[in-house]
Enzyme design. Structure first.
Site, PDB file in Angstrom:
ATOM      1  N   CYS A  81       0.836  -1.203   0.000  1.00 20.56           N
ATOM      2  CA  CYS A  81       0.000   0.000   0.000  1.00 20.56           C
ATOM      3  C   CYS A  81       0.874   1.258   0.000  1.00 20.56           C
ATOM      4  O   CYS A  81       1.591   1.522   0.964  1.00 20.56           O
ATOM      5  CB  CYS A  81      -0.903  -0.045   1.237  1.00 20.56           C
ATOM      6  N   CYS A  84       0.183   3.674   2.879  1.00 17.97           N
ATOM      7  CA  CYS A  84       0.678   3.082   4.130  1.00 17.97           C
ATOM      8  C   CYS A  84       2.181   3.306   4.256  1.00 17.97           C
ATOM      9  O   CYS A  84       2.686   3.640   5.333  1.00 17.97           O
ATOM     10  CB  CYS A  84       0.381   1.584   4.183  1.00 17.97           C
TER      11      CYS A  84
END
Length: 160
Positions: A81, A84
Site C-alpha cells: 500500500c 501506508c
C-alpha cells in the site's frame, strides 16, 4: 492520462506529508527522537494479551475494556500500500517521540485478516487512537504529520 494524474497525486501527497511538520512544536522531546523506537507489529495473540479480548470487543464494541497501561495507536496497513508506506516514517517518528507515553502498534492486514475484519477495516491506512479512559477514535487515509501528532496530544495524552 489517469496514470499521470495518480502519479502526480502521490508525489504531491508525499511532499505534503514530508513537509507538514513545520511550525511550532508542542512536545518538549521533539528534538530528542530516538531512532531505535519503532511501531510494534501487533498479532492477534498480542491483541488479546495487550489490547482487549476479541470476544469482548466483538460483543461490546462500544463499551469494551482496553487492557493497556498507556494509550495506544493501532495502524492497519500493508506492505504493498503506497499511502501506508508514506505514513510509515510518521508512525516511526511517533513511536520514537512518544516512547514511554504511548504504545504504537502496526497490523499487517495480509498477515492478520481476523483483526482487520474485527475492526471493520475497509480502507488503508486506518488508525485507531485508543486513550485510557475515553472511547477510541478512528481515522483513515493519509494524515498530515502535524495533524497526526496533534491527534496524539489531544486524544491520547489529553494535551490541548
Amino acid at each position: 492520462m489517469i496514470n499521470k494524474i495518480a502519479y502526480v497525486f502521490w508525489v504531491v501527497a508525499g511532499i505534503i506529508i514530508g513537509s507538514s511538520c513545520g511550525g511550532q512544536r508542542s512536545d518538549h522531546r521533539d528534538n530528542e527522537i530516538a531512532t531505535e523506537s519503532k511501531p510494534i507489529n501487533l498479532t492477534q495473540e498480542m491483541f488479546e494479551a495487550k489490547v482487549a479480548s476479541i470476544a469482548d470487543y466483538k460483543e461490546n464494541f462500544n463499551d469494551w475494556k482496553y487492557l493497556g497501561d498507556k494509550p495506544c495507536i493501532i495502524k492497519f496497513g500493508a506492505e504493498w500500500c503506497g499511502p501506508c508506506q508514506m505514513m510509515a516514517p510518521v508512525l516511526d517518528e511517533a513511536a520514537a517521540r512518544y516512547a514511554g507515553d504511548i504504545y504504537v502498534y502496526s497490523v499487517d492486514i495480509d498477515r492478520e485478516p481476523k483483526l482487520t475484519e474485527i475492526f471493520g477495516v475497509q480502507k488503508i491506512p486506518a488508525f485507531l487512537f485508543i486513550p485510557l479512559k475515553k472511547q477510541p477514535q478512528r481515522a483513515t487515509g493519509l494524515i498530515l504529520k502535524g495533524f497526526f501528532f496533534k491527534r496524539i496530544n489531544d486524544i491520547l495524552l489529553e494535551k490541548e
